[in-house]
Design a protein around this motif. Structure first.
Motif, PDB file in Angstrom:
ATOM      1  N   ASP A  13      11.751  20.080   6.087  1.00 12.39           N
ATOM      2  CA  ASP A  13      11.809  18.756   5.312  1.00 12.39           C
ATOM      3  C   ASP A  13      10.635  18.136   5.114  1.00 12.39           C
ATOM      4  N   ASP A  14       9.685  18.284   5.996  1.00 14.27           N
ATOM      5  CA  ASP A  14       8.515  18.028   5.585  1.00 14.27           C
ATOM      6  C   ASP A  14       7.672  18.389   4.326  1.00 14.27           C
ATOM      7  N   ILE A  22       6.272  11.348   9.341  1.00 10.47           N
ATOM      8  CA  ILE A  22       7.583  12.145   9.320  1.00 10.47           C
ATOM      9  C   ILE A  22       7.553  13.079  10.461  1.00 10.47           C
ATOM     10  N   SER A  23       7.164  12.556  11.538  1.00 14.23           N
ATOM     11  CA  SER A  23       7.104  13.584  12.985  1.00 14.23           C
ATOM     12  C   SER A  23       7.122  12.235  13.987  1.00 14.23           C
ATOM     13  N   ASN A  28      12.339  12.763  16.041  1.00 21.90           N
ATOM     14  CA  ASN A  28      10.914  12.279  16.016  1.00 21.90           C
ATOM     15  C   ASN A  28      10.690  10.898  16.978  1.00 21.90           C
ATOM     16  N   ASP A  47       4.753  16.941  10.920  1.00 27.21           N
ATOM     17  CA  ASP A  47       4.877  18.164  11.704  1.00 27.21           C
ATOM     18  C   ASP A  47       5.618  19.438  10.967  1.00 27.21           C
ATOM     19  N   ASN A  68       8.025  19.946  15.350  1.00 25.39           N
ATOM     20  CA  ASN A  68       8.804  21.134  14.837  1.00 25.39           C
ATOM     21  C   ASN A  68       8.135  22.214  15.439  1.00 25.39           C
ATOM     22  N   ASP A 103      12.698  13.701   5.567  1.00 25.03           N
ATOM     23  CA  ASP A 103      11.456  13.279   5.397  1.00 25.03           C
ATOM     24  C   ASP A 103      11.153  13.088   3.954  1.00 25.03           C
TER      25      ASP A 103
HETATM   26 CA    CA Z   1       9.287  16.062  10.379  1.00 26.19          CA
END
Ligand code: CA
Ligand code: RIB
Length: 306
Positions: A18-19, A127-128, A171, A14, A43, A240
């Protein structure tokens, strides 16, 4: 590493600040064969996450990777969203005339197709919130045997919340019902909880060094200025980035079996991942990260950018 030795992965994200770090490590580590990137509610909305992802891929001069927009609805019911990542999810960073375009299609169908067509089992890095994964496992259970594992940034080990409640890590709290589907699936899971990103955070010297390293570092430093994490006040949490680093450099982490479940709290009208190391385990989690080694991986990848 030879391409054949690369780990075939799908990243569900998302994008978010940090993604972006996670994608940078994933691309520049040269250890992952990123087959597909899908976006989930998080996000920012799924379309903006896809645009942000394409912008990050472009500044990284990454290979062509299809980026498909997720459905955007939560698995069961809509949940309040928030963003700690600036007005467009990437601290306002935009790339004019990015030649990379969104790949049209249904994110879950593209995940399914990618998994079923792959000769090797696919690892999914989530990572979401896990909405796309919940739909994939519900609508296409036949692909589960072809998934190597799911590495998911989720939850927290300690009860770092307030008033007797574990912290509602985003998340999970963003779509807890989807988190339940993942936990109850037969897929091997490695949880990368908040404590990893809180421990291996980039301090202000790391951020200063990032800015002065190269153009990409300069862009990242500007993006970092919008990142707010209530647990890391003197730097940038790397939630992430740690999830991707678990796959590229598992030697950085100590892991443990654990019993994990989603518990719902009326007071916050959502669910929270709760871990119990005394109960019979149903999954695995990272419990420690070597911060110095993580930073070495981060800067080694960043140095490969221009
Ligand atoms: Ca994320
Ligand atoms: O709680 C941290 C997680 O929520 C990270 O994945 C961050 O990008 C947000 O999605």
């Amino acid at each position: 590493m030879l391409k054949t030795q690369k780990i075939p992965v799908i990243i569900n994200c998302d994008t978010g600040i940090d993604d972006a770090v996670a994608i940078m490590i994933g691309v520049k580590s040269e250890k992952l064969d990123i087959k597909l990137i899908t976006t989930d509610v998080g996000n920012v909305n799924t379309r903006q996450s896809a645009i942000n992802t394409l912008n990050v891929l472009e500044i990284l001069h990454a290979p062509e990777i299809p980026v498909v927009v997720g459905d955007g609805r939560c698995f069961v019911r809509e949940r309040a969203r928030f963003t700690a990542h600036g007005n467009n999810g990437l601290g306002g960073f935009e790339l004019k005339n990015n030649p990379r375009k969104i790949t049209e299609g249904d994110a879950v169908e593209e995940m399914y197709k990618t998994i079923m067509e792959s000769e090797q089992k696919i690892t999914i890095i989530c990572i979401s919130p896990t909405t796309n994964l919940a739909r994939l496992f519900t609508e296409h259970a036949d692909c589960i045997d072809k998934i190597e594992k799911v590495v998911v940034m989720a939850g927290s080990i300690e009860d770092i919340g307030e008033n007797e409640m574990p912290y509602p890590e985003f998340n999970v709290s963003g779509d807890p019902e989807a988190g339940e589907v993942l936990l109850n699936s037969n897929v091997d899971i490695m949880i990368v909880p908040m404590e990893m990103g809180h421990t291996a955070y980039l301090d202000w010297k790391d951020v200063f060094d990032t800015k002065n390293l190269n153009n990409t570092g300069e862009i990242l430093e500007k993006i970092y200025r919008s990142y707010k994490d209530r647990h890391v006040k003197n730097g940038i949490a790397t939630h992430d980035g740690c999830a991707v680093a678990y796959l590229t450099n598992p030697e950085l982490f100590e892991v443990s079996d654990v019993f994990a479940e989603i518990k719902y709290y009326d007071s916050i009208d959502t669910g929270v991942l709760v871990m119990d190391f005394d109960k019979s385990p149903n999954t695995k989690t990272c419990i420690k990260v070597n911060t110095q080694k993580f930073k070495k991986v981060y800067f080694k990848c960043l140095k490969k950018c221009d």
